[in-house]
Design a protein around this motif. Structure first.
Motif, PDB file in Angstrom:
ATOM      1  N   UNK A  89       0.818  -1.028   0.017  1.00  0.00           N
ATOM      2  CA  UNK A  89       0.058   0.006  -0.213  1.00  0.00           C
ATOM      3  C   UNK A  89       0.704   1.310  -0.091  1.00  0.00           C
ATOM      4  N   UNK A  90       1.845   1.207   0.687  1.00  0.00           N
ATOM      5  CA  UNK A  90       2.728   2.541   0.901  1.00  0.00           C
ATOM      6  C   UNK A  90       3.539   2.516  -0.577  1.00  0.00           C
ATOM      7  N   UNK A  91       3.764   1.259  -1.146  1.00  0.00           N
ATOM      8  CA  UNK A  91       4.483   1.499  -2.450  1.00  0.00           C
ATOM      9  C   UNK A  91       3.499   1.972  -3.496  1.00  0.00           C
ATOM     10  N   UNK A  92       2.305   1.639  -3.643  1.00  0.00           N
ATOM     11  CA  UNK A  92       1.157   2.075  -4.590  1.00  0.00           C
ATOM     12  C   UNK A  92       1.104   3.807  -4.348  1.00  0.00           C
ATOM     13  N   UNK A  93       1.107   4.108  -2.761  1.00  0.00           N
ATOM     14  CA  UNK A  93       0.801   5.561  -2.724  1.00  0.00           C
ATOM     15  C   UNK A  93       1.872   6.422  -3.080  1.00  0.00           C
ATOM     16  N   UNK A  94       3.006   5.964  -2.790  1.00  0.00           N
ATOM     17  CA  UNK A  94       4.376   6.704  -2.990  1.00  0.00           C
ATOM     18  C   UNK A  94       5.152   6.307  -4.314  1.00  0.00           C
ATOM     19  N   UNK A  95       4.578   5.542  -5.173  1.00  0.00           N
ATOM     20  CA  UNK A  95       5.245   5.113  -6.613  1.00  0.00           C
ATOM     21  C   UNK A  95       6.565   4.471  -6.308  1.00  0.00           C
ATOM     22  N   UNK A  96       6.131   3.561  -5.453  1.00  0.00           N
ATOM     23  CA  UNK A  96       7.416   2.602  -4.909  1.00  0.00           C
ATOM     24  C   UNK A  96       7.628   1.324  -5.559  1.00  0.00           C
ATOM     25  N   UNK A 150      -2.116 -12.525  -2.937  1.00  0.00           N
ATOM     26  CA  UNK A 150      -2.428 -11.499  -2.140  1.00  0.00           C
ATOM     27  C   UNK A 150      -2.282 -10.006  -2.804  1.00  0.00           C
ATOM     28  N   UNK A 151      -1.408  -9.692  -3.456  1.00  0.00           N
ATOM     29  CA  UNK A 151      -1.317  -8.225  -4.196  1.00  0.00           C
ATOM     30  C   UNK A 151      -2.600  -8.163  -4.928  1.00  0.00           C
ATOM     31  N   UNK A 152      -3.046  -9.427  -5.799  1.00  0.00           N
ATOM     32  CA  UNK A 152      -4.079  -9.407  -6.764  1.00  0.00           C
ATOM     33  C   UNK A 152      -5.420  -9.293  -6.009  1.00  0.00           C
ATOM     34  N   UNK A 153      -5.629  -9.826  -4.732  1.00  0.00           N
ATOM     35  CA  UNK A 153      -6.734  -9.905  -4.016  1.00  0.00           C
ATOM     36  C   UNK A 153      -6.869  -8.547  -3.491  1.00  0.00           C
ATOM     37  N   UNK A 154      -5.759  -7.946  -3.076  1.00  0.00           N
ATOM     38  CA  UNK A 154      -5.959  -6.452  -2.418  1.00  0.00           C
ATOM     39  C   UNK A 154      -5.761  -5.404  -3.540  1.00  0.00           C
ATOM     40  N   UNK A 155      -5.909  -5.464  -4.915  1.00  0.00           N
ATOM     41  CA  UNK A 155      -5.872  -4.337  -5.855  1.00  0.00           C
ATOM     42  C   UNK A 155      -4.539  -3.865  -5.839  1.00  0.00           C
ATOM     43  N   UNK A 156      -3.489  -4.714  -5.762  1.00  0.00           N
ATOM     44  CA  UNK A 156      -2.008  -4.130  -5.671  1.00  0.00           C
ATOM     45  C   UNK A 156      -1.310  -4.734  -6.609  1.00  0.00           C
ATOM     46  N   UNK A 157      -1.957  -5.393  -7.630  1.00  0.00           N
ATOM     47  CA  UNK A 157      -1.064  -5.945  -8.724  1.00  0.00           C
ATOM     48  C   UNK A 157      -0.050  -5.400  -9.252  1.00  0.00           C
ATOM     49  N   UNK A 158      -0.299  -3.742  -9.164  1.00  0.00           N
ATOM     50  CA  UNK A 158       0.546  -2.975 -10.358  1.00  0.00           C
ATOM     51  C   UNK A 158       1.891  -2.494  -9.490  1.00  0.00           C
ATOM     52  N   UNK A 159       2.055  -2.905  -8.224  1.00  0.00           N
ATOM     53  CA  UNK A 159       3.146  -2.703  -7.567  1.00  0.00           C
ATOM     54  C   UNK A 159       4.379  -3.547  -8.061  1.00  0.00           C
TER      55      UNK A 159
END
Length: 272
Positions: A23-30, A69-78
Protein backbone atom coordinates in the motif's frame (compact mmCIF):
# COMPACT_ATOMS: atom_id res chain seq x y z
CA UNK A 1 10.88 6.01 -6.93
CA UNK A 2 11.09 4.91 -3.30
CA UNK A 3 12.59 1.45 -2.72
CA UNK A 4 11.22 -0.55 0.21
CA UNK A 5 12.66 -3.75 1.66
CA UNK A 6 10.27 -6.25 3.18
CA UNK A 7 11.77 -9.23 5.09
CA UNK A 8 9.39 -12.16 5.46
CA UNK A 9 9.28 -15.33 7.55
CA UNK A 10 6.09 -16.52 5.78
CA UNK A 11 3.97 -15.95 8.91
CA UNK A 12 0.50 -14.40 9.01
CA UNK A 13 2.07 -11.36 10.66
CA UNK A 14 4.48 -11.04 7.74
CA UNK A 15 1.63 -11.36 5.22
CA UNK A 16 -0.17 -8.50 6.96
CA UNK A 17 2.97 -6.34 6.84
CA UNK A 18 3.45 -7.28 3.18
CA UNK A 19 0.06 -5.81 2.28
CA UNK A 20 0.89 -2.69 4.29
CA UNK A 21 4.23 -2.33 2.46
CA UNK A 22 2.53 -2.68 -0.93
CA UNK A 23 0.00 0.00 0.00
CA UNK A 24 2.87 2.37 0.76
CA UNK A 25 4.47 1.52 -2.58
CA UNK A 26 1.20 2.20 -4.38
CA UNK A 27 0.73 5.57 -2.67
CA UNK A 28 4.32 6.74 -3.18
CA UNK A 29 5.17 5.15 -6.53
CA UNK A 30 7.42 2.64 -4.80
CA UNK A 31 9.14 -0.63 -5.63
CA UNK A 32 9.09 -3.53 -3.15
CA UNK A 33 12.02 -5.87 -2.51
CA UNK A 34 10.93 -9.06 -0.73
CA UNK A 35 13.62 -10.93 1.24
CA UNK A 36 13.58 -14.33 2.88
CA UNK A 37 16.71 -15.24 4.82
CA UNK A 38 17.32 -18.74 6.15
CA UNK A 39 20.12 -20.60 7.92
CA UNK A 40 21.04 -24.21 8.59
CA UNK A 41 19.53 -23.66 12.05
CA UNK A 42 16.17 -22.66 10.64
CA UNK A 43 13.27 -23.78 12.80
CA UNK A 44 10.81 -24.01 9.90
CA UNK A 45 10.09 -27.72 9.62
CA UNK A 46 8.90 -27.51 6.03
CA UNK A 47 12.13 -25.80 4.94
CA UNK A 48 13.99 -29.06 5.42
CA UNK A 49 16.15 -27.83 8.30
CA UNK A 50 18.03 -25.40 6.09
CA UNK A 51 18.12 -27.59 2.96
CA UNK A 52 18.63 -25.07 0.11
CA UNK A 53 16.47 -27.05 -2.34
CA UNK A 54 13.59 -27.35 0.11
CA UNK A 55 13.94 -23.66 1.03
CA UNK A 56 13.91 -22.73 -2.66
CA UNK A 57 10.75 -24.74 -3.37
CA UNK A 58 8.99 -23.15 -0.39
CA UNK A 59 10.10 -19.69 -1.52
CA UNK A 60 8.63 -20.29 -4.99
CA UNK A 61 5.34 -21.25 -3.37
CA UNK A 62 5.44 -18.10 -1.25
CA UNK A 63 6.13 -15.94 -4.30
CA UNK A 64 2.96 -17.29 -5.91
CA UNK A 65 1.07 -16.66 -2.66
CA UNK A 66 2.31 -13.05 -2.46
CA UNK A 67 1.29 -12.40 -6.04
CA UNK A 68 -2.18 -13.70 -5.16
CA UNK A 69 -2.30 -11.44 -2.08
CA UNK A 70 -1.35 -8.48 -4.25
CA UNK A 71 -4.08 -9.23 -6.78
CA UNK A 72 -6.71 -9.82 -4.06
CA UNK A 73 -5.93 -6.41 -2.57
CA UNK A 74 -5.88 -4.56 -5.92
CA UNK A 75 -2.13 -4.07 -5.65
CA UNK A 76 -1.00 -6.08 -8.63
CA UNK A 77 0.58 -3.00 -10.22
CA UNK A 78 3.24 -2.68 -7.50
CA UNK A 79 6.69 -3.78 -8.81
CA UNK A 80 7.96 -6.78 -6.81
CA UNK A 81 11.50 -8.16 -6.57
CA UNK A 82 12.22 -11.39 -4.69
CA UNK A 83 15.42 -12.46 -2.92
CA UNK A 84 16.21 -15.62 -0.97
CA UNK A 85 19.50 -15.49 0.94
CA UNK A 86 21.25 -18.06 3.10
CA UNK A 87 22.63 -16.41 6.21
CA UNK A 88 21.64 -14.31 9.19
CA UNK A 89 18.75 -11.93 8.55
CA UNK A 90 20.44 -8.70 9.65
CA UNK A 91 23.48 -9.31 7.43
CA UNK A 92 21.24 -10.21 4.48
CA UNK A 93 19.32 -6.97 5.02
CA UNK A 94 22.53 -4.93 5.21
CA UNK A 95 23.74 -6.45 1.93
CA UNK A 96 20.52 -5.68 0.03
CA UNK A 97 20.21 -2.19 1.53
CA UNK A 98 23.68 -1.28 0.28
CA UNK A 99 23.27 -2.86 -3.17
CA UNK A 100 19.74 -1.66 -3.95
CA UNK A 101 19.75 1.80 -2.33
CA UNK A 102 16.81 0.92 -0.07
CA UNK A 103 15.05 3.88 1.59
CA UNK A 104 12.79 2.09 4.08
CA UNK A 105 12.36 -1.33 5.71
CA UNK A 106 8.85 -2.56 6.50
CA UNK A 107 8.39 -5.64 8.66
CA UNK A 108 5.96 -7.30 11.04
CA UNK A 109 6.58 -6.98 14.76
CA UNK A 110 6.01 -10.63 15.64
CA UNK A 111 5.80 -13.89 13.73
CA UNK A 112 7.91 -17.01 14.02
CA UNK A 113 10.19 -15.39 16.60
CA UNK A 114 8.10 -16.92 19.37
CA UNK A 115 8.05 -13.69 21.39
CA UNK A 116 4.31 -13.07 21.24
CA UNK A 117 4.29 -11.48 24.70
CA UNK A 118 6.41 -8.55 23.55
CA UNK A 119 5.46 -5.64 21.35
CA UNK A 120 8.50 -5.94 19.13
CA UNK A 121 9.74 -9.45 18.40
CA UNK A 122 13.46 -10.08 18.87
CA UNK A 123 14.00 -10.18 15.09
CA UNK A 124 12.49 -6.73 14.57
CA UNK A 125 14.47 -5.26 17.46
CA UNK A 126 17.67 -6.73 16.01
CA UNK A 127 17.01 -5.06 12.66
CA UNK A 128 16.13 -1.71 14.23
CA UNK A 129 19.32 -1.74 16.33
CA UNK A 130 21.65 -2.65 13.47
CA UNK A 131 20.33 -0.99 10.30
CA UNK A 132 20.87 2.72 9.71
CA UNK A 133 17.81 3.42 7.54
CA UNK A 134 14.24 3.92 8.85
CA UNK A 135 12.30 0.82 9.89
CA UNK A 136 8.50 0.74 9.90
CA UNK A 137 7.25 -1.96 12.27
CA UNK A 138 3.71 -3.20 11.61
CA UNK A 139 1.83 -4.78 14.55
CA UNK A 140 0.18 -8.07 13.73
CA UNK A 141 -3.39 -6.70 13.84
CA UNK A 142 -2.64 -3.33 12.24
CA UNK A 143 -4.44 -2.73 8.96
CA UNK A 144 -3.42 -0.10 6.44
CA UNK A 145 -5.35 3.12 6.63
CA UNK A 146 -4.72 6.64 5.44
CA UNK A 147 -2.46 8.47 7.88
CA UNK A 148 -3.93 11.70 9.27
CA UNK A 149 -1.72 12.25 12.32
CA UNK A 150 1.89 11.18 12.87
CA UNK A 151 3.33 11.37 16.38
CA UNK A 152 7.01 12.11 16.92
CA UNK A 153 8.90 12.05 20.22
CA UNK A 154 11.35 14.94 20.45
CA UNK A 155 14.01 16.50 22.68
CA UNK A 156 14.34 19.55 20.40
CA UNK A 157 17.82 18.76 19.08
CA UNK A 158 19.29 18.88 15.58
CA UNK A 159 18.84 15.13 14.99
CA UNK A 160 15.12 15.53 15.62
CA UNK A 161 15.03 18.47 13.22
CA UNK A 162 16.75 16.40 10.51
CA UNK A 163 14.18 13.62 10.89
CA UNK A 164 11.28 16.07 10.71
CA UNK A 165 12.67 17.59 7.53
CA UNK A 166 12.82 14.13 5.97
CA UNK A 167 9.28 13.30 7.07
CA UNK A 168 7.52 16.52 6.08
CA UNK A 169 7.42 15.98 2.27
CA UNK A 170 5.81 12.54 2.69
CA UNK A 171 3.39 13.79 5.32
CA UNK A 172 2.35 16.62 3.03
CA UNK A 173 1.70 14.15 0.20
CA UNK A 174 -0.64 12.27 2.54
CA UNK A 175 -2.32 15.55 3.58
CA UNK A 176 -1.49 14.67 7.19
CA UNK A 177 -0.04 16.47 10.22
CA UNK A 178 2.91 15.78 12.51
CA UNK A 179 2.44 16.17 16.26
CA UNK A 180 5.69 16.42 18.20
CA UNK A 181 5.51 15.38 21.83
CA UNK A 182 8.02 16.47 24.44
CA UNK A 183 7.70 15.14 27.99
CA UNK A 184 9.10 17.58 30.56
CA UNK A 185 10.33 15.90 33.72
CA UNK A 186 11.76 19.10 35.16
CA UNK A 187 15.37 18.68 33.97
CA UNK A 188 15.44 20.37 30.58
CA UNK A 189 18.64 20.47 28.51
CA UNK A 190 17.34 23.40 26.43
CA UNK A 191 16.41 26.90 27.51
CA UNK A 192 12.97 28.22 26.61
CA UNK A 193 14.58 30.56 24.06
CA UNK A 194 16.37 27.63 22.38
CA UNK A 195 13.13 25.67 22.19
CA UNK A 196 11.30 28.62 20.63
CA UNK A 197 14.03 29.03 17.99
CA UNK A 198 13.95 25.28 17.28
CA UNK A 199 10.18 25.35 16.69
CA UNK A 200 10.32 28.41 14.45
CA UNK A 201 12.07 26.50 11.68
CA UNK A 202 8.82 24.52 11.14
CA UNK A 203 6.36 27.41 11.30
CA UNK A 204 5.43 26.99 7.61
CA UNK A 205 4.95 23.22 7.89
CA UNK A 206 2.11 21.00 9.18
CA UNK A 207 4.01 20.43 12.44
CA UNK A 208 2.44 21.01 15.84
CA UNK A 209 3.95 20.78 19.30
CA UNK A 210 2.62 19.13 22.42
CA UNK A 211 4.34 19.42 25.79
CA UNK A 212 3.42 17.37 28.81
CA UNK A 213 4.72 17.95 32.32
CA UNK A 214 4.61 14.45 33.69
CA UNK A 215 6.95 12.12 35.55
CA UNK A 216 5.52 9.00 33.93
CA UNK A 217 6.81 9.22 30.34
CA UNK A 218 4.95 6.10 29.23
CA UNK A 219 1.60 7.35 30.45
CA UNK A 220 2.27 10.72 28.84
CA UNK A 221 2.97 9.12 25.45
CA UNK A 222 -0.11 6.91 25.60
CA UNK A 223 -2.32 9.86 26.61
CA UNK A 224 -0.84 11.78 23.70
CA UNK A 225 -1.73 8.96 21.29
CA UNK A 226 -5.33 9.02 22.51
CA UNK A 227 -5.74 12.79 22.70
CA UNK A 228 -4.48 13.49 19.17
CA UNK A 229 -5.73 10.29 17.48
CA UNK A 230 -2.21 9.35 16.41
CA UNK A 231 -2.14 6.89 13.50
CA UNK A 232 1.63 6.27 13.51
CA UNK A 233 4.30 6.88 16.15
CA UNK A 234 7.88 7.73 15.23
CA UNK A 235 11.07 8.14 17.21
CA UNK A 236 14.87 8.08 17.09
CA UNK A 237 16.30 4.99 18.77
CA UNK A 238 18.95 6.96 20.63
CA UNK A 239 16.18 7.55 23.18
CA UNK A 240 16.56 3.87 23.93
CA UNK A 241 15.06 3.84 27.40
CA UNK A 242 11.91 5.57 26.14
CA UNK A 243 11.85 3.39 23.02
CA UNK A 244 12.04 0.18 25.03
CA UNK A 245 9.71 1.23 27.81
CA UNK A 246 6.94 2.51 25.55
CA UNK A 247 6.83 -0.77 23.65
CA UNK A 248 7.35 -3.16 26.55
CA UNK A 249 4.72 -1.80 28.89
CA UNK A 250 1.98 -3.54 30.83
CA UNK A 251 -0.33 -6.14 29.32
CA UNK A 252 -3.29 -3.74 29.42
CA UNK A 253 -1.33 -1.06 27.58
CA UNK A 254 -0.16 -3.56 24.98
CA UNK A 255 -3.69 -4.74 24.29
CA UNK A 256 -4.78 -1.13 23.82
CA UNK A 257 -2.04 0.10 21.52
CA UNK A 258 0.44 -2.30 20.03
CA UNK A 259 -2.08 -4.08 17.84
CA UNK A 260 -2.98 -0.98 15.86
CA UNK A 261 -0.17 1.62 15.94
CA UNK A 262 2.73 1.24 13.48
CA UNK A 263 6.13 2.41 14.74
CA UNK A 264 8.59 4.28 12.51
CA UNK A 265 12.12 4.29 13.94
CA UNK A 266 15.17 6.25 12.85
CA UNK A 267 18.57 4.94 13.97
CA UNK A 268 20.92 7.41 15.65
CA UNK A 269 23.74 6.38 13.30
CA UNK A 270 21.86 7.99 10.40
CA UNK A 271 23.24 11.30 11.66
CA UNK A 272 26.93 10.38 12.07
Amino acid sequence: MIKILFPTDYSATADNAFIYAMQICKNYNGELFVLHSYTSKSSYKNVGQGNPLAASDLFKDQINKMHRLAAENNLGQVPLNFFMEEGELVQSILDIVSKQDISLIVMGTTGNSGVENKILGSTTVGVINNVDIPVLSIPHLCKFQEIDAVGFTTVYDEEDALVLRKMIPYVKLANADIYCIHVNKGKEAKTQEEVVRWKLQFKQDPVYFVEKNQDDIIKAVFNFIDQYSIDMLSCITRNKSLFQRVFEGSIAEKLSYHKRIPLLTFHENMFK
